[in-house]
Design a protein around this motif. Sequence first.
Motif, PDB file in Angstrom:
ATOM      1  N   ILE A   1       0.969  -1.255   0.082  1.00 51.87           N
ATOM      2  CA  ILE A   1      -0.069  -0.156  -0.029  1.00 51.87           C
ATOM      3  C   ILE A   1       0.948   1.268  -0.079  1.00 51.87           C
ATOM      4  O   ILE A   1       0.687   2.036  -0.758  1.00 51.87           O
ATOM      5  CB  ILE A   1      -1.081  -0.061   1.167  1.00 51.87           C
ATOM      6  N   ILE A   2       1.753   1.324   0.853  1.00 55.49           N
ATOM      7  CA  ILE A   2       2.848   2.446   0.940  1.00 55.49           C
ATOM      8  C   ILE A   2       3.522   2.674  -0.405  1.00 55.49           C
ATOM      9  O   ILE A   2       3.390   3.888  -0.917  1.00 55.49           O
ATOM     10  CB  ILE A   2       3.854   2.235   2.028  1.00 55.49           C
ATOM     11  N   ASN A   3       3.821   1.689  -1.093  1.00 55.03           N
ATOM     12  CA  ASN A   3       4.508   1.793  -2.492  1.00 55.03           C
ATOM     13  C   ASN A   3       3.661   1.709  -3.734  1.00 55.03           C
ATOM     14  O   ASN A   3       3.886   1.690  -4.665  1.00 55.03           O
ATOM     15  CB  ASN A   3       5.374   0.731  -2.471  1.00 55.03           C
ATOM     16  N   LYS A   4       2.239   1.997  -3.287  1.00 56.38           N
ATOM     17  CA  LYS A   4       1.192   2.002  -4.306  1.00 56.38           C
ATOM     18  C   LYS A   4       1.102   1.057  -5.169  1.00 56.38           C
ATOM     19  O   LYS A   4       0.992   0.911  -6.538  1.00 56.38           O
ATOM     20  CB  LYS A   4       1.347   3.405  -5.230  1.00 56.38           C
ATOM     21  N   LYS A   5       1.321  -0.344  -4.729  1.00 54.61           N
ATOM     22  CA  LYS A   5       1.143  -1.398  -5.555  1.00 54.61           C
ATOM     23  C   LYS A   5      -0.191  -2.314  -5.339  1.00 54.61           C
ATOM     24  O   LYS A   5      -0.245  -3.444  -5.709  1.00 54.61           O
ATOM     25  CB  LYS A   5       2.448  -2.517  -5.364  1.00 54.61           C
ATOM     26  N   THR A   6      -0.853  -1.628  -4.830  1.00 57.07           N
ATOM     27  CA  THR A   6      -2.379  -2.249  -4.458  1.00 57.07           C
ATOM     28  C   THR A   6      -3.426  -1.156  -5.071  1.00 57.07           C
ATOM     29  O   THR A   6      -3.068   0.108  -5.271  1.00 57.07           O
ATOM     30  CB  THR A   6      -2.585  -2.637  -2.950  1.00 57.07           C
ATOM     31  N   HIS A   7      -4.495  -1.558  -5.020  1.00 57.80           N
ATOM     32  CA  HIS A   7      -5.724  -0.382  -5.476  1.00 57.80           C
ATOM     33  C   HIS A   7      -6.391   0.317  -4.214  1.00 57.80           C
ATOM     34  O   HIS A   7      -7.254   0.935  -4.251  1.00 57.80           O
ATOM     35  CB  HIS A   7      -6.815  -1.374  -6.018  1.00 57.80           C
TER      36      HIS A   7
ATOM     37  N   PHE B   1      -3.931   9.849   2.908  1.00 56.59           N
ATOM     38  CA  PHE B   1      -2.843  10.867   2.966  1.00 56.59           C
ATOM     39  C   PHE B   1      -1.706  10.086   3.240  1.00 56.59           C
ATOM     40  O   PHE B   1      -1.353   8.973   3.333  1.00 56.59           O
ATOM     41  CB  PHE B   1      -3.020  11.602   4.754  1.00 56.59           C
ATOM     42  N   GLN B   2      -0.433  10.790   2.547  1.00 54.03           N
ATOM     43  CA  GLN B   2       0.758  10.197   2.345  1.00 54.03           C
ATOM     44  C   GLN B   2       1.842  11.160   2.266  1.00 54.03           C
ATOM     45  O   GLN B   2       1.629  12.282   1.621  1.00 54.03           O
ATOM     46  CB  GLN B   2       1.005   9.289   1.357  1.00 54.03           C
ATOM     47  N   ASP B   3       2.893  11.029   3.201  1.00 51.45           N
ATOM     48  CA  ASP B   3       4.218  11.933   3.099  1.00 51.45           C
ATOM     49  C   ASP B   3       5.375  11.313   3.149  1.00 51.45           C
ATOM     50  O   ASP B   3       5.241   9.843   3.146  1.00 51.45           O
ATOM     51  CB  ASP B   3       4.076  13.066   4.231  1.00 51.45           C
ATOM     52  N   GLU B   4       6.635  11.671   3.484  1.00 48.36           N
ATOM     53  CA  GLU B   4       7.789  11.223   3.544  1.00 48.36           C
ATOM     54  C   GLU B   4       7.775  10.067   4.833  1.00 48.36           C
ATOM     55  O   GLU B   4       8.440   9.095   4.744  1.00 48.36           O
ATOM     56  CB  GLU B   4       8.959  11.826   3.493  1.00 48.36           C
TER      57      GLU B   4
ATOM     58  N   PHE C   1      -4.868   5.396   5.161  1.00 44.36           N
ATOM     59  CA  PHE C   1      -5.860   4.561   4.435  1.00 44.36           C
ATOM     60  C   PHE C   1      -6.912   3.837   4.999  1.00 44.36           C
ATOM     61  O   PHE C   1      -6.743   3.819   6.273  1.00 44.36           O
ATOM     62  CB  PHE C   1      -5.246   3.710   3.427  1.00 44.36           C
ATOM     63  N   HIS C   2      -8.008   3.834   4.337  1.00 46.50           N
ATOM     64  CA  HIS C   2      -9.357   3.136   4.969  1.00 46.50           C
ATOM     65  C   HIS C   2      -8.924   1.514   5.223  1.00 46.50           C
ATOM     66  O   HIS C   2      -8.272   1.119   4.389  1.00 46.50           O
ATOM     67  CB  HIS C   2     -10.490   3.336   4.215  1.00 46.50           C
ATOM     68  N   ASP C   3      -9.331   1.047   6.483  1.00 46.81           N
ATOM     69  CA  ASP C   3      -9.349  -0.191   6.855  1.00 46.81           C
ATOM     70  C   ASP C   3     -10.387  -0.953   6.053  1.00 46.81           C
ATOM     71  O   ASP C   3     -11.219  -0.554   5.479  1.00 46.81           O
ATOM     72  CB  ASP C   3      -9.725  -0.431   8.345  1.00 46.81           C
ATOM     73  N   ILE C   4      -9.809  -1.992   5.263  1.00 44.42           N
ATOM     74  CA  ILE C   4     -10.744  -2.974   4.637  1.00 44.42           C
ATOM     75  C   ILE C   4     -11.785  -3.638   5.238  1.00 44.42           C
ATOM     76  O   ILE C   4     -12.706  -4.159   4.488  1.00 44.42           O
ATOM     77  CB  ILE C   4      -9.710  -3.920   3.726  1.00 44.42           C
ATOM     78  N   SER C   5     -11.545  -3.815   6.695  1.00 45.67           N
ATOM     79  CA  SER C   5     -12.821  -4.205   7.432  1.00 45.67           C
ATOM     80  C   SER C   5     -13.018  -3.131   8.530  1.00 45.67           C
ATOM     81  O   SER C   5     -12.784  -3.529   9.949  1.00 45.67           O
ATOM     82  CB  SER C   5     -12.372  -5.553   8.129  1.00 45.67           C
TER      83      SER C   5
ATOM     84  N   VAL D   1       0.270   4.078   8.954  1.00 46.64           N
ATOM     85  CA  VAL D   1       1.292   3.365   9.112  1.00 46.64           C
ATOM     86  C   VAL D   1       2.587   4.131   8.869  1.00 46.64           C
ATOM     87  O   VAL D   1       2.590   5.026   8.132  1.00 46.64           O
ATOM     88  CB  VAL D   1       1.281   2.021   8.179  1.00 46.64           C
ATOM     89  N   PRO D   2       3.460   3.845   9.555  1.00 51.11           N
ATOM     90  CA  PRO D   2       4.970   4.531   9.226  1.00 51.11           C
ATOM     91  C   PRO D   2       5.463   3.862   7.817  1.00 51.11           C
ATOM     92  O   PRO D   2       5.101   2.711   7.540  1.00 51.11           O
ATOM     93  CB  PRO D   2       5.880   4.016  10.368  1.00 51.11           C
ATOM     94  N   ASN D   3       5.949   4.750   7.252  1.00 51.84           N
ATOM     95  CA  ASN D   3       6.568   4.419   5.954  1.00 51.84           C
ATOM     96  C   ASN D   3       8.046   3.467   6.082  1.00 51.84           C
ATOM     97  O   ASN D   3       8.246   2.712   5.216  1.00 51.84           O
ATOM     98  CB  ASN D   3       7.023   5.412   5.017  1.00 51.84           C
TER      99      ASN D   3
END
Length: 113
Positions: free
Chosen positions: A10-16, A21-24, A29-33, A43-45
């Motif tokens: 998710i951090i690396n934008k490899k999912t949908h 919000f994202q910064d360095e 992101f919204h929880d899927i459940s 989450v920390p990057n």
Amino acid sequence: MMNKKIFQNIINKKTHSKIIFQDEKITAFHDISPKARIHILIVPNIFIKNLNHINKKNLNVLTYMLHMSIKIAKKEKIHKSGYRIIINCNKNGGQKIPYLHLHLLGGEKLKNF
């Protein structure tokens, strides 16, 4: 227990997953459940397994996560009605993914423990 790679993807934008919000330093992101009308994960990057792995070198990440949760609560317009922040640690604490994450819940009256 789920794999930590789900958050890294998710951090690396490899999912949908829709990043709100994202910064360095962090990604939110919204929880899927969701457990509430608004349920956002922060989450920390950088990888930190859980709360037990917070130390002097990475303490600023946890402080920043908490600080940004307040800003996100304001953005989501739940700061006045109220919200809850939860950090689960290890299996018995309810942690399902071995990657430090903060739950921001609100948008409705939350049940007491």
